[in-house]
Design a protein around this motif. Structure first.
Motif, PDB file in Angstrom:
ATOM      1  N   PHE A  12       0.795  -1.271   0.090  1.00  0.00           N
ATOM      2  CA  PHE A  12       0.071  -0.066  -0.041  1.00  0.00           C
ATOM      3  C   PHE A  12       0.800   1.075  -0.120  1.00  0.00           C
ATOM      4  O   PHE A  12       0.681   2.245  -0.749  1.00  0.00           O
ATOM      5  CB  PHE A  12      -0.754  -0.043   1.383  1.00  0.00           C
ATOM      6  CG  PHE A  12      -1.419   1.349   1.565  1.00  0.00           C
ATOM      7  CD1 PHE A  12      -2.493   1.780   0.418  1.00  0.00           C
ATOM      8  CD2 PHE A  12      -1.383   1.639   2.689  1.00  0.00           C
ATOM      9  CE1 PHE A  12      -2.955   3.125   0.859  1.00  0.00           C
ATOM     10  CE2 PHE A  12      -1.925   3.196   2.874  1.00  0.00           C
ATOM     11  CZ  PHE A  12      -2.839   3.875   2.075  1.00  0.00           C
ATOM     12  N   SER A  13       1.915   1.137   0.675  1.00  0.00           N
ATOM     13  CA  SER A  13       2.564   2.523   0.870  1.00  0.00           C
ATOM     14  C   SER A  13       3.394   2.923  -0.163  1.00  0.00           C
ATOM     15  O   SER A  13       4.071   3.970  -0.418  1.00  0.00           O
ATOM     16  CB  SER A  13       3.364   2.419   2.092  1.00  0.00           C
ATOM     17  OG  SER A  13       4.544   1.416   2.223  1.00  0.00           O
ATOM     18  N   GLN A  67       8.554   4.359  -4.114  1.00  0.00           N
ATOM     19  CA  GLN A  67       8.745   5.272  -2.871  1.00  0.00           C
ATOM     20  C   GLN A  67       8.643   4.215  -1.551  1.00  0.00           C
ATOM     21  O   GLN A  67       8.127   3.525  -1.639  1.00  0.00           O
ATOM     22  CB  GLN A  67       7.344   6.179  -2.601  1.00  0.00           C
ATOM     23  CG  GLN A  67       7.392   7.076  -1.754  1.00  0.00           C
ATOM     24  CD  GLN A  67       5.957   8.048  -1.605  1.00  0.00           C
ATOM     25  OE1 GLN A  67       5.008   7.556  -2.297  1.00  0.00           O
ATOM     26  NE2 GLN A  67       6.074   8.986  -0.688  1.00  0.00           N
ATOM     27  N   LEU A  68       9.627   4.512  -0.776  1.00  0.00           N
ATOM     28  CA  LEU A  68       9.669   3.965   0.315  1.00  0.00           C
ATOM     29  C   LEU A  68       9.241   4.741   1.777  1.00  0.00           C
ATOM     30  O   LEU A  68       9.764   5.884   1.926  1.00  0.00           O
ATOM     31  CB  LEU A  68      11.178   3.696   0.656  1.00  0.00           C
ATOM     32  CG  LEU A  68      11.404   3.138   2.268  1.00  0.00           C
ATOM     33  CD1 LEU A  68      10.705   1.685   2.444  1.00  0.00           C
ATOM     34  CD2 LEU A  68      13.023   2.685   2.533  1.00  0.00           C
ATOM     35  N   SER A  69       8.287   4.283   2.321  1.00  0.00           N
ATOM     36  CA  SER A  69       7.638   5.067   3.573  1.00  0.00           C
ATOM     37  C   SER A  69       8.301   4.990   4.868  1.00  0.00           C
ATOM     38  O   SER A  69       8.911   3.727   4.903  1.00  0.00           O
ATOM     39  CB  SER A  69       6.111   4.664   3.679  1.00  0.00           C
ATOM     40  OG  SER A  69       5.671   4.796   4.902  1.00  0.00           O
ATOM     41  N   GLU A  70       8.601   6.031   5.505  1.00  0.00           N
ATOM     42  CA  GLU A  70       9.252   5.826   6.711  1.00  0.00           C
ATOM     43  C   GLU A  70       8.577   4.745   7.765  1.00  0.00           C
ATOM     44  O   GLU A  70       9.161   4.028   8.537  1.00  0.00           O
ATOM     45  CB  GLU A  70       9.427   7.024   7.280  1.00  0.00           C
ATOM     46  CG  GLU A  70      10.311   7.038   8.772  1.00  0.00           C
ATOM     47  CD  GLU A  70      11.605   6.858   8.214  1.00  0.00           C
ATOM     48  OE1 GLU A  70      12.386   6.327   9.238  1.00  0.00           O
ATOM     49  OE2 GLU A  70      12.349   7.149   7.239  1.00  0.00           O
ATOM     50  N   GLN A  71       7.181   4.958   7.882  1.00  0.00           N
ATOM     51  CA  GLN A  71       6.427   4.028   8.663  1.00  0.00           C
ATOM     52  C   GLN A  71       6.553   2.537   8.268  1.00  0.00           C
ATOM     53  O   GLN A  71       6.997   1.604   9.033  1.00  0.00           O
ATOM     54  CB  GLN A  71       4.972   4.459   8.924  1.00  0.00           C
ATOM     55  CG  GLN A  71       4.825   5.794   9.523  1.00  0.00           C
ATOM     56  CD  GLN A  71       5.170   5.773  10.856  1.00  0.00           C
ATOM     57  OE1 GLN A  71       5.148   4.991  11.776  1.00  0.00           O
ATOM     58  NE2 GLN A  71       5.886   6.943  11.043  1.00  0.00           N
ATOM     59  N   LEU A  83       9.823   1.089   9.271  1.00  0.00           N
ATOM     60  CA  LEU A  83       9.917   0.995  10.512  1.00  0.00           C
ATOM     61  C   LEU A  83       9.311  -0.424  10.836  1.00  0.00           C
ATOM     62  O   LEU A  83       9.826  -1.354  11.697  1.00  0.00           O
ATOM     63  CB  LEU A  83       9.548   1.821  11.602  1.00  0.00           C
ATOM     64  CG  LEU A  83      10.105   3.332  11.610  1.00  0.00           C
ATOM     65  CD1 LEU A  83       9.235   4.133  12.575  1.00  0.00           C
ATOM     66  CD2 LEU A  83      11.531   3.136  12.233  1.00  0.00           C
ATOM     67  N   LEU A  84       8.240  -0.687  10.098  1.00  0.00           N
ATOM     68  CA  LEU A  84       7.497  -2.033  10.002  1.00  0.00           C
ATOM     69  C   LEU A  84       8.305  -3.066   9.566  1.00  0.00           C
ATOM     70  O   LEU A  84       8.464  -4.274   9.967  1.00  0.00           O
ATOM     71  CB  LEU A  84       6.226  -2.100   9.424  1.00  0.00           C
ATOM     72  CG  LEU A  84       5.298  -2.814   9.863  1.00  0.00           C
ATOM     73  CD1 LEU A  84       4.781  -3.186  11.162  1.00  0.00           C
ATOM     74  CD2 LEU A  84       3.939  -2.726   8.927  1.00  0.00           C
ATOM     75  N   ILE A  85       9.104  -2.892   8.638  1.00  0.00           N
ATOM     76  CA  ILE A  85       9.841  -3.807   7.818  1.00  0.00           C
ATOM     77  C   ILE A  85      11.178  -4.300   9.065  1.00  0.00           C
ATOM     78  O   ILE A  85      11.382  -5.600   9.129  1.00  0.00           O
ATOM     79  CB  ILE A  85      10.634  -3.332   6.693  1.00  0.00           C
ATOM     80  CG1 ILE A  85       9.731  -3.337   5.608  1.00  0.00           C
ATOM     81  CG2 ILE A  85      11.610  -4.249   6.090  1.00  0.00           C
ATOM     82  CD1 ILE A  85      10.090  -2.594   4.312  1.00  0.00           C
TER      83      ILE A  85
END
Length: 331
Positions: A172-173, A210-214, A217-219
């Motif tokens: 999704f992100s 795009q790489l989401s910051e949130q 952190l989940l990864i």
């Protein structure tokens, strides 16, 4: 090629058009065995799969493209009792009508079948294809489902399985396809640059997402949940039974369906929903179409423009001429 025994010129002279009665019985028995057996279908299907493989198509694509060729060869065996080389255009159209009547397939699916028949004719039979004899069909185009932001939040936040939570949140992100997220490697995550290298893209060309910051952190949370000696080193999302391989394709939609049932929802979240939601929310938040095209990895802006219709932004941004007239037509 037909075996020598099936060449009637070996039995029929120029002035003799029918074989003797004894031969008719033998020939009928042989052809009945040949058409009913697996060799007739398997030989042609094997050639078709080999030609697709030579074009560099993946095993998944080869299997998908072979679906209706298998049905076509079965149709020749069961109904026409003909070799593919001898089928007329009228008989080919008859197969298409039979397939749609028997399977109730959509026009878009029928076009996929016609495309497979075209490839079979060109690459296996080595015969020319005439699109005027078997044209593709017009089909209806429907807008894909996009959940509300609250529905997306509920769906993702309620996932307790850390592996699938990280996988779906990343889809999704970043707007990734299921095949792209399945084949992500740990080295593809470039946190310092805020991007993800997508190697297995749909159009066979690498791109950055795009790489989401949130999501990052989940990864990390997912990665550190493994014991130190068992953490993923190659594929980011691996099979449970064989960590050296990427996660199975079917595991993702199966999990989505099970999670929908757990929430008491009807099934409305196919895997591509997360990608559609990513693009739609981006556009609603003000991202221009050219930037969105790059984020999605589209070749054509026409593919990106569908999100204009899915977004509510365009309808709130303009006023109806009726409202500008003050609704005076109601007087």
């Amino acid at each position: 090629m037909l075996p020598w025994i099936f060449n009637l010129s070996n039995y029929i002279s120029e002035n003799f058009y029918r074989p003797p009665p004894a031969f008719i019985g033998v020939f009928s028995l042989i052809t009945s065995f040949y058409f009913s057996g697996g060799s007739f279908m398997d030989d042609y299907l094997k050639q078709f799969r080999e030609m697709l493989s030579l074009r560099g198509l993946t095993d998944h694509t080869v299997t998908s493209y072979s679906t209706y060729i298998r049905a076509y060869l079965q149709y020749l065996s069961d109904f026409l009792h003909k070799m593919p080389e001898d089928v007329s255009w009228q008989e080919l159209r008859g197969f298409i009508r039979w397939l749609q009547a028997d399977k109730h397939l959509s026009d878009r699916t029928m076009n996929a079948c016609i495309s497979q028949l075209r490839a079979f004719t060109l690459f296996v039979l080595h015969q020319p294809w005439n699109s005027t004899q078997l044209p593709t069909r017009k089909f209806d185009t429907y807008l894909p489902f996009v959940p509300t932001r609250e529905e997306m939040r509920i769906f993702l936040s309620s996932i307790t399985d850390l592996k699938f939570k990280a996988l779906l949140c990343l889809m999704f992100s970043s707007g990734l396809r299921i095949g792209e997220v399945r084949h992500l490697k740990c080295s593809d995550i470039e946190h310092s640059k805020g991007r993800i290298l997508v190697r297995a893209s749909k159009n066979r060309s690498s791109r950055y997402a795009q790489l989401s910051e949130q999501a990052w952190l989940l990864i990390l949370q997912y990665w550190y949940s493994f014991p130190s000696g068992q953490r993923p080193r190659n594929w980011l999302f691996t099979q449970k039974r064989d960590p050296s391989k990427p996660i199975d394709h079917q595991r993702v939609p199966d999990f989505i369906l099970a999670h929908e049932k757990a929430l008491g929802w009807e099934h409305c979240f196919p895997c591509h929903t997360f990608r559609h939601a990513f693009a739609t929310y981006h556009y609603e938040d003000g991202t221009d179409l050219l930037t969105l095209k790059a984020l999605m990895g589209h070749r054509s802006i026409n593919s990106t423009a569908v999100y204009v219709h899915l977004s509510s932004r365009v309808f709130h941004a303009v006023q109806s001429p009726f409202d500008r007239m003050g609704g005076m037509l109601l007087d």
